[in-house]
Every structure is written in C-alpha cells, then in structure tokens.
Design an enzyme around this catalytic site. Sequence first.
Site, PDB file in Angstrom:
ATOM      1  N   ASP A  14       0.853  -1.188   0.000  1.00 57.00           N
ATOM      2  CA  ASP A  14       0.000   0.000   0.000  1.00 57.00           C
ATOM      3  C   ASP A  14       0.886   1.233   0.000  1.00 57.00           C
ATOM      4  O   ASP A  14       2.095   1.140   0.238  1.00 57.00           O
ATOM      5  CB  ASP A  14      -0.885  -0.011   1.260  1.00 57.00           C
ATOM      6  CG  ASP A  14      -1.792   1.202   1.345  1.00 57.00           C
ATOM      7  OD1 ASP A  14      -2.335   1.617   0.310  1.00 57.00           O
ATOM      8  OD2 ASP A  14      -1.962   1.754   2.450  1.00 57.00           O
ATOM      9  N   SER A  15       0.271   2.386  -0.212  1.00 59.66           N
ATOM     10  CA  SER A  15       1.021   3.643  -0.187  1.00 59.66           C
ATOM     11  C   SER A  15       1.444   4.009   1.235  1.00 59.66           C
ATOM     12  O   SER A  15       2.332   4.824   1.420  1.00 59.66           O
ATOM     13  CB  SER A  15       0.151   4.755  -0.764  1.00 59.66           C
ATOM     14  OG  SER A  15      -1.089   4.784  -0.097  1.00 59.66           O
ATOM     15  N   CYS A  77      -3.744  -1.156  -2.083  1.00 62.43           N
ATOM     16  CA  CYS A  77      -4.049   0.258  -2.296  1.00 62.43           C
ATOM     17  C   CYS A  77      -4.951   0.417  -3.520  1.00 62.43           C
ATOM     18  O   CYS A  77      -4.573   0.018  -4.625  1.00 62.43           O
ATOM     19  CB  CYS A  77      -2.744   1.014  -2.509  1.00 62.43           C
ATOM     20  SG  CYS A  77      -2.945   2.746  -2.895  1.00 62.43           S
ATOM     21  N   GLU A 156      -6.099   9.525   9.053  1.00 68.47           N
ATOM     22  CA  GLU A 156      -4.707   9.582   9.543  1.00 68.47           C
ATOM     23  C   GLU A 156      -4.633  10.365  10.855  1.00 68.47           C
ATOM     24  O   GLU A 156      -3.807  10.088  11.713  1.00 68.47           O
ATOM     25  CB  GLU A 156      -3.802  10.255   8.502  1.00 68.47           C
ATOM     26  CG  GLU A 156      -3.631   9.469   7.218  1.00 68.47           C
ATOM     27  CD  GLU A 156      -2.566   8.396   7.288  1.00 68.47           C
ATOM     28  OE1 GLU A 156      -1.741   8.426   8.203  1.00 68.47           O
ATOM     29  OE2 GLU A 156      -2.578   7.504   6.413  1.00 68.47           O
ATOM     30  N   CYS A 188     -11.175   2.677  -0.886  1.00 67.00           N
ATOM     31  CA  CYS A 188      -9.924   3.225  -0.372  1.00 67.00           C
ATOM     32  C   CYS A 188      -9.572   2.478   0.910  1.00 67.00           C
ATOM     33  O   CYS A 188     -10.461   2.181   1.720  1.00 67.00           O
ATOM     34  CB  CYS A 188     -10.090   4.712  -0.086  1.00 67.00           C
ATOM     35  SG  CYS A 188      -8.662   5.465   0.719  1.00 67.00           S
ATOM     36  N   HIS A 190      -8.364   3.361   3.592  1.00 70.23           N
ATOM     37  CA  HIS A 190      -8.627   4.041   4.868  1.00 70.23           C
ATOM     38  C   HIS A 190     -10.099   3.993   5.284  1.00 70.23           C
ATOM     39  O   HIS A 190     -10.408   4.168   6.454  1.00 70.23           O
ATOM     40  CB  HIS A 190      -8.198   5.506   4.776  1.00 70.23           C
ATOM     41  CG  HIS A 190      -6.717   5.695   4.812  1.00 70.23           C
ATOM     42  ND1 HIS A 190      -5.866   5.084   3.918  1.00 70.23           N
ATOM     43  CD2 HIS A 190      -5.930   6.421   5.649  1.00 70.23           C
ATOM     44  CE1 HIS A 190      -4.623   5.442   4.192  1.00 70.23           C
ATOM     45  NE2 HIS A 190      -4.631   6.245   5.236  1.00 70.23           N
TER      46      HIS A 190
END
Length: 269
Positions: A14-15, A77, A156, A188, A190
Amino acid sequence: MQASLPSHPIGVFDSGVGGLTVVRALMDRLPFENIIYFGDTARVPYGVKSVETIGHFTQQIADFLLKQQVKVLIIACNTMAAVAADRVRAASPVPVLDVIEAGARQAVQVSESGGIGVIGTPATINSNAYARAIHQLDPSFRVYSQACPLFVPLVEEGWLEHPVTRMTAQEYLKPVFVEQIDTLVLGCTHYPLIKPLLLDVVGNRMKLVDSALSIADQTAELLQSSGMANPVHHVPDYRYYVTDLPVKFQTIGERFLGRSLNRLELVSL
Ligand code: DGL
C-alpha cells in the site's frame, strides 16, 4: 528467480499504513499464512499524484516484494490498483490480486437494484477503474463515483468518530443519495476505519462493500485452487517494511491492524 512454494509469504502493499486493513482481514481469514507488508510511508499519499508517478512507485514496490520470494502479490491500495494493476501483472511471475477487482465482484453480488456507488481518492475515481471492473462483470450495472479526498487525512488524524468527519461524509454522500443506489463500495484502504460512522450516515439506504474483506476471500480461493495454501500450521511470520517511520505510525498501524505491530523495518527503494 526460484519457483514459489506454498510456505512462501503473501506480499501485501500500500502507499502507507492503510493497507493494514487488508492484512488484518488476511490474518483473520488465513491464520497460517506468512505475510510481508510494504507501506510507502515516505511517499504517501498516492491518491493525489499523477498516473506516471503512481505507476513508477508501484512497480518499485512490486519488484522489492518479488525479491522477498512472495508467492502472491496483493495490491491493497485502491489508487495503485486503479492506475497500475495491469503494469504489475504484466511483469509479475506470481499471481497478482487487487482490491478493485475484489470489491467490484462483491458489489455486483450484493447489489439488488443494479445501482452501485463508489467512493475513493481522486486518482481512483478519475481512473474509472471500478466502473470498468463492474461493467466487465455485468454491463447492465449503473455506477456512480464520488471522490472523497478529505477522508484520508481525517483517518490519519484518528478522527474516526469526530463531528468534522461526520459532516464531511454527509457532504460527500449528498449527491450519492439522490442516485438510485443500494450498494456503496469503500474504494480506499482508509475507509473501513470509518465504517461505523459511514454506516450511521447512510442508514438503511445502502449496504457497504469493504474490499479488504473481499480480497481476503479471493486470496483464500486462489491459494486453495492453486494448491498454494501453507501446509505448515505454526504461528505465522509477519514482517512489515516501511520507507519512513512517522511519529504516529505505530499507534495508527496498530489501530488499523487491531493488534501490536512488531518486526517493523525501515527500507529505501
Ligand atoms: N491507499 C490509498 C487508497 O487506497 C489511500 C491513501 C493514499 O492516497 O495514498 O486509495
């Protein structure tokens, strides 16, 4: 390169830290598989970068994991999957699974009305990759996509239940609510972290598809059908590689993973 063996690890990337939601789903679904995770924490976020840059970074990470002898590559991702999955597949000697294919499959199974909403980063939404994947499975589905760029920084920041996140979700989902949609794909890494909040905001209007869970099921199917499931039923080995160690990485990572994060190593590509 040596042929891959069932005892070799699964490579997930993932990023940044968000792909740990996929690792968590894999640990639950496949408790005997060894897993290597790569998070490009020095270069996150990818969702607002150009297609060329995302493609180049993605291939660098895939090459790194292939050198670690992974038996399957999982692009956790959505942004990388949207932009660079074909490129990674073309160059990979091992099977490549990605969250978009898995999420699209699940959405088509779940939707009864034929109307599917997709939320994701600007790069994912601009690529139209979800609509393409859904239409490949069934061209009769209607797909409505909505970029939600503020969700990544809010997650985040740890604002999973914060009123600002709720207001942001209400604003982003307003146009989705006027479409005839009964299924919403969390496109996504997240977004599964704010699933309780999103469930609350959408109410009974639509069902949510979490691609982390779908990809874990797809991985289990692939390992079974190819005879590549790990026959060794010991405590598995989990390793985590990152390109930077931001202050909050450990705490945020453990929240994504739902357990403590050990064996973390800093690498540069
Ligand atoms: N991992 C990205 C995704 O799933 C979100 C974070 C980023 O923008 O890099 O789209």
